[in-house]
Design a protein around this motif. Sequence first.
Motif, mmCIF file in Angstrom:
data_model
loop_
_atom_site.group_PDB
_atom_site.id
_atom_site.type_symbol
_atom_site.label_atom_id
_atom_site.label_comp_id
_atom_site.label_asym_id
_atom_site.label_seq_id
_atom_site.Cartn_x
_atom_site.Cartn_y
_atom_site.Cartn_z
ATOM 1 N N LYS A 182 43.658 36.940 28.760
ATOM 2 C CA LYS A 182 42.610 35.924 28.887
ATOM 3 C C LYS A 182 42.195 35.643 30.343
ATOM 4 O O LYS A 182 40.995 35.579 30.638
ATOM 5 C CB LYS A 182 43.048 34.623 28.184
ATOM 6 N N PRO A 183 43.167 35.496 31.262
ATOM 7 C CA PRO A 183 42.751 35.192 32.643
ATOM 8 C C PRO A 183 41.838 36.271 33.243
ATOM 9 O O PRO A 183 40.936 35.947 34.031
ATOM 10 C CB PRO A 183 44.083 35.123 33.406
ATOM 11 N N SER A 184 42.028 37.532 32.879
ATOM 12 C CA SER A 184 41.193 38.609 33.436
ATOM 13 C C SER A 184 39.828 38.688 32.755
ATOM 14 O O SER A 184 38.857 39.106 33.367
ATOM 15 C CB SER A 184 41.886 39.961 33.265
ATOM 16 N N LEU A 185 39.768 38.314 31.484
ATOM 17 C CA LEU A 185 38.529 38.504 30.717
ATOM 18 C C LEU A 185 37.735 37.216 30.552
ATOM 19 O O LEU A 185 36.576 37.250 30.117
ATOM 20 C CB LEU A 185 38.858 39.094 29.337
ATOM 21 N N SER A 186 38.355 36.117 30.859
ATOM 22 C CA SER A 186 37.802 34.754 30.758
ATOM 23 C C SER A 186 36.937 34.550 29.513
ATOM 24 O O SER A 186 37.370 34.871 28.405
ATOM 25 C CB SER A 186 37.070 34.362 32.041
ATOM 26 N N ASP A 187 35.709 34.037 29.676
ATOM 27 C CA ASP A 187 34.935 33.654 28.488
ATOM 28 C C ASP A 187 34.372 34.853 27.721
ATOM 29 O O ASP A 187 33.799 34.688 26.646
ATOM 30 C CB ASP A 187 33.813 32.675 28.863
ATOM 31 N N ILE A 224 52.868 37.581 18.571
ATOM 32 C CA ILE A 224 52.521 38.738 19.411
ATOM 33 C C ILE A 224 51.031 38.667 19.769
ATOM 34 O O ILE A 224 50.643 38.907 20.910
ATOM 35 C CB ILE A 224 52.867 40.078 18.721
ATOM 36 N N ALA A 225 50.192 38.306 18.781
ATOM 37 C CA ALA A 225 48.753 38.158 19.041
ATOM 38 C C ALA A 225 48.513 37.103 20.115
ATOM 39 O O ALA A 225 47.734 37.306 21.051
ATOM 40 C CB ALA A 225 48.014 37.791 17.757
ATOM 41 N N LYS A 226 49.208 35.969 19.991
ATOM 42 C CA LYS A 226 49.069 34.874 20.960
ATOM 43 C C LYS A 226 49.542 35.314 22.351
ATOM 44 O O LYS A 226 48.900 35.021 23.363
ATOM 45 C CB LYS A 226 49.891 33.672 20.459
ATOM 46 N N TYR A 227 50.664 36.021 22.378
ATOM 47 C CA TYR A 227 51.218 36.531 23.645
ATOM 48 C C TYR A 227 50.209 37.436 24.349
ATOM 49 O O TYR A 227 49.942 37.274 25.545
ATOM 50 C CB TYR A 227 52.510 37.296 23.333
ATOM 51 N N ILE A 228 49.635 38.390 23.607
ATOM 52 C CA ILE A 228 48.683 39.334 24.213
ATOM 53 C C ILE A 228 47.439 38.582 24.694
ATOM 54 O O ILE A 228 46.944 38.805 25.787
ATOM 55 C CB ILE A 228 48.310 40.467 23.221
ATOM 56 N N TRP A 229 46.947 37.665 23.850
ATOM 57 C CA TRP A 229 45.767 36.871 24.224
ATOM 58 C C TRP A 229 45.982 36.172 25.572
ATOM 59 O O TRP A 229 45.165 36.260 26.478
ATOM 60 C CB TRP A 229 45.465 35.835 23.141
ATOM 61 N N ASN A 230 47.127 35.479 25.677
ATOM 62 C CA ASN A 230 47.390 34.718 26.901
ATOM 63 C C ASN A 230 47.567 35.611 28.127
ATOM 64 O O ASN A 230 47.299 35.190 29.244
ATOM 65 C CB ASN A 230 48.601 33.805 26.706
ATOM 66 N N LYS A 231 48.025 36.830 27.920
ATOM 67 C CA LYS A 231 48.187 37.782 29.025
ATOM 68 C C LYS A 231 46.835 38.285 29.536
ATOM 69 O O LYS A 231 46.649 38.485 30.722
ATOM 70 C CB LYS A 231 49.019 38.988 28.564
#
Length: 148
Positions: free
Chosen positions: A116-121, A107-114
Motif C-alpha cells: 500500500k505505501p508504494s501504490l497509495s490510492d 495473508i491478504a491483509k499482510y500483503i496489502w499493508n506491505k
Amino acid sequence: MEKVKIKEYVSLTKTYRFSAGHRLFIKSLSDEENFKIFDTCSNPNGHGHDYSIEVKLTGDIDPETGMIYSLEDLDKIMKLVIEDLDHKRLDIEVPYFENDQPTGENIAKYIWNKIKPSLSDKLIHLKLSETSNSYFEYYEEGNYPYER
Ligand code: NI
C-alpha cells in the motif's frame, strides 16, 4: 449538440504466484479441538498451498505511456513481498504470522499493508486465492462493494 463528458474508470490487474506452507492452530487448544476449527489446515506437520495474488490498480491513464502504472514497477514491488513468503513455512519463518494466524484473510491483509505505501490510492483491491475453491479479498473503506 453539446458533448457530455463521461467520467471514466480504468483498472489494471496483474496476477502473481507463490507457494508456502502453514499450520493453523491455537496454541492453547488440543490437536482435536484445532481440527474442529481449522480442519486439515491444522495438520500438526503443516501443509502447503500454491497461492495466487491478484492486484488491482486504478487511476488516470498517463497520456505519454498510455498506462495507469508501470507494470515493471509493480513487478518490483511484488517481488520484494513475495520473496519473504515464497517457499516459507509462514507460521514459523515469517515473524508477522507468529502472532496472527497465516489464514488467507491475514495473508491478504499482510500483503496489502506491505504494498500500500508504494501504490497509495492506486491500489483498490487485492485477491488472494488459496485453493481452486477459496479466495480472500482485501478492500479499504470506500471501495468495498458490500458496504452495509
Ligand atoms: Ni491450509
